[in-house]
Design a protein around this motif. Structure first.
Motif, PDB file in Angstrom:
ATOM      1  N   ALA A 188       3.302  -9.247   5.841  1.00 58.97           N
ATOM      2  CA  ALA A 188       3.829  -7.878   5.687  1.00 58.97           C
ATOM      3  C   ALA A 188       2.723  -6.853   5.921  1.00 58.97           C
ATOM      4  O   ALA A 188       2.943  -5.822   6.568  1.00 58.97           O
ATOM      5  N   LYS A 189       1.534  -7.115   5.419  1.00 59.06           N
ATOM      6  CA  LYS A 189       0.412  -6.184   5.600  1.00 59.06           C
ATOM      7  C   LYS A 189       0.045  -6.060   7.072  1.00 59.06           C
ATOM      8  O   LYS A 189      -0.193  -4.967   7.580  1.00 59.06           O
ATOM      9  N   GLU A 190      -0.006  -7.188   7.736  1.00 60.72           N
ATOM     10  CA  GLU A 190      -0.376  -7.179   9.158  1.00 60.72           C
ATOM     11  C   GLU A 190       0.673  -6.410   9.983  1.00 60.72           C
ATOM     12  O   GLU A 190       0.327  -5.582  10.827  1.00 60.72           O
ATOM     13  N   LEU A 191       1.946  -6.682   9.713  1.00 62.20           N
ATOM     14  CA  LEU A 191       3.006  -6.023  10.470  1.00 62.20           C
ATOM     15  C   LEU A 191       3.043  -4.530  10.184  1.00 62.20           C
ATOM     16  O   LEU A 191       3.234  -3.710  11.092  1.00 62.20           O
ATOM     17  N   LYS A 192       2.853  -4.187   8.929  1.00 59.76           N
ATOM     18  CA  LYS A 192       2.854  -2.766   8.557  1.00 59.76           C
ATOM     19  C   LYS A 192       1.702  -2.049   9.248  1.00 59.76           C
ATOM     20  O   LYS A 192       1.859  -0.966   9.805  1.00 59.76           O
ATOM     21  N   ASP A 245       0.830  -1.221   0.000  1.00 59.49           N
ATOM     22  CA  ASP A 245       0.000   0.000   0.000  1.00 59.49           C
ATOM     23  C   ASP A 245       0.856   1.259   0.000  1.00 59.49           C
ATOM     24  O   ASP A 245       0.653   2.176   0.811  1.00 59.49           O
ATOM     25  N   GLY A 246       1.835   1.284  -0.890  1.00 60.47           N
ATOM     26  CA  GLY A 246       2.651   2.491  -1.056  1.00 60.47           C
ATOM     27  C   GLY A 246       3.824   2.585  -0.096  1.00 60.47           C
ATOM     28  O   GLY A 246       4.613   3.526  -0.169  1.00 60.47           O
ATOM     29  N   LYS A 296      -0.300   2.142  12.233  1.00 58.51           N
ATOM     30  CA  LYS A 296      -1.559   2.499  12.900  1.00 58.51           C
ATOM     31  C   LYS A 296      -2.163   3.795  12.365  1.00 58.51           C
ATOM     32  O   LYS A 296      -2.595   4.652  13.132  1.00 58.51           O
ATOM     33  N   ALA A 297      -2.138   3.985  11.050  1.00 57.55           N
ATOM     34  CA  ALA A 297      -2.733   5.185  10.458  1.00 57.55           C
ATOM     35  C   ALA A 297      -4.244   5.147  10.673  1.00 57.55           C
ATOM     36  O   ALA A 297      -4.902   4.220  10.209  1.00 57.55           O
ATOM     37  N   PRO A 298      -4.803   6.153  11.370  1.00 54.01           N
ATOM     38  CA  PRO A 298      -6.232   6.097  11.700  1.00 54.01           C
ATOM     39  C   PRO A 298      -7.120   6.134  10.464  1.00 54.01           C
ATOM     40  O   PRO A 298      -8.240   5.634  10.489  1.00 54.01           O
ATOM     41  N   SER A 299      -6.611   6.734   9.380  1.00 51.43           N
ATOM     42  CA  SER A 299      -7.434   6.867   8.178  1.00 51.43           C
ATOM     43  C   SER A 299      -7.560   5.537   7.425  1.00 51.43           C
ATOM     44  O   SER A 299      -8.494   5.324   6.668  1.00 51.43           O
ATOM     45  N   GLU A 300      -6.594   4.666   7.642  1.00 52.43           N
ATOM     46  CA  GLU A 300      -6.610   3.395   6.910  1.00 52.43           C
ATOM     47  C   GLU A 300      -7.633   2.427   7.496  1.00 52.43           C
ATOM     48  O   GLU A 300      -7.736   2.308   8.717  1.00 52.43           O
ATOM     49  N   PRO A 301      -8.367   1.714   6.645  1.00 49.30           N
ATOM     50  CA  PRO A 301      -9.234   0.681   7.192  1.00 49.30           C
ATOM     51  C   PRO A 301      -8.384  -0.406   7.848  1.00 49.30           C
ATOM     52  O   PRO A 301      -7.293  -0.703   7.376  1.00 49.30           O
TER      53      PRO A 301
END
Ligand SMILES: Nc1nc2c(ncn2[C@@H]2O[C@H](COP(=O)(O)OP(=O)(O)OP(=O)(O)O)[C@@H](O)[C@H]2O)c(=O)[nH]1
Ligand SMILES: [Mg+2]
Length: 254
Positions: A222-226, A109-110, A231-236
């Protein structure tokens, strides 16, 4: 965000062969070539914005350590080689000595997420070497071989080891490997699913030979760890179990 560079080297290993008992059994062993301390970043929490050791290679934003564990012969090294190089190590089984590692940077995700993947020896005689690495693992992939019942029966013992030596919040996933060997299969998919459910683990069947679900397993980690580290609040919120269930081919469950 500032980016770091990952070392160019393919990896290294901790053979510790001279400090270990003499080899038993007929298997060949794959001796290591370097001490990880010379190339691997220091252990500890996920790394942000600090230059990694060594020069050259790809940039990354955050790095995590992932450990492959499970009985000897379940396909840990082949899974890693499939993920890293897109190839299958056919032919003579060369058992890992101590620990090897490989780095791979994924675009999640970037964000550039570097996975430093530790490939442990499944043989009992290396257990004391590998125990030392558990506590620094951010995630563990626990493998059994669907053509080898004993490797499945040993999963509970591996889970006890993980509970004893790994961090309690490490991400854990169960993988049933070698599903390409349909004729030799002795562990049913449902049995893997049942065990995973019992322990609340995400689960997939994989094949290092065909590549089935291999990238997916590492990408999911990787997604889970990232997600946990940023913890970006905007991200689902990323849900590992749901992701694995939705994206897994052939078989998946939680
Ligand atoms: N058919 C099939 N064979 C596989 C697969 N993965 C690994 N193998 C074979 O299984 C054997 C063991 O594979 P390795 O990856 O070396 O096993 P390991 O878990 O790393 O074993 P240790 O290093 O001793 O812990 C090799 O002969 C591989 O070719 C797979 O997905 N399908
Ligand atoms: Mg190996």
């Amino acid at each position: 965000m500032s980016r770091k560079k990952t070392p160019k080297s393919k990896g290294g290993s901790v053979p510790a062969a001279s400090a270990l008992p003499a080899a038993n059994g007929p298997r060949q062993v794959r001796p290591g070539t370097a001490h990880p301390g010379s190339e691997a970043p220091p252990n500890g929490p996920p790394q942000f914005g600090r230059p990694s050791l060594g020069g050259g290679g790809d940039f990354y934003d955050v790095a995590f350590k992932v450990m492959l564990v499970g009985d000897s012969g379940v396909g840990k090294t082949c899974l890693l080689v499939r993920f890293k190089d897109g190839a299958f190590l056919a032919g003579t089984f060369i058992s890992t000595v101590g620990i090897d590692f490989r780095n791979k940077v994924l675009d999640v995700d970037g964000m550039k997420v570097k996975l430093q993947i530790w490939d442990t020896a499944g043989q009992e005689r290396f257990r004391s070497v590998t125990h030392a690495y558990y506590r620094d693992a951010h995630a563990l992939l626990l493998l059994y071989d669907v053509t080898n019942k004993a490797s499945f029966d040993n999963i509970q013992a591996w889970l006890s080891e993980i509970q004893e030596y790994a961090q309690h919040n490490a991400v854990l996933m169960l993988l049933g490997n070698k599903v390409d060997s349909a004729q030799e299969r002795v562990v049913k998919r449902e049995d893997g699913e049942k065990l995973a459910k019992e322990y609340g683990l995400p689960f997939m069947e994989t094949s290092a030979k065909s590549g089935l679900n291999v990238d997916l397993a590492f990408t999911a980690i990787a997604k889970e760890l990232k997600q946990r580290s940023t913890k970006a609040p905007s991200e689902p919120r990323f849900r590992l179990h749901d992701y694995v269930k939705r994206e897994g081919q052939g078989s998946s469950c939680c």
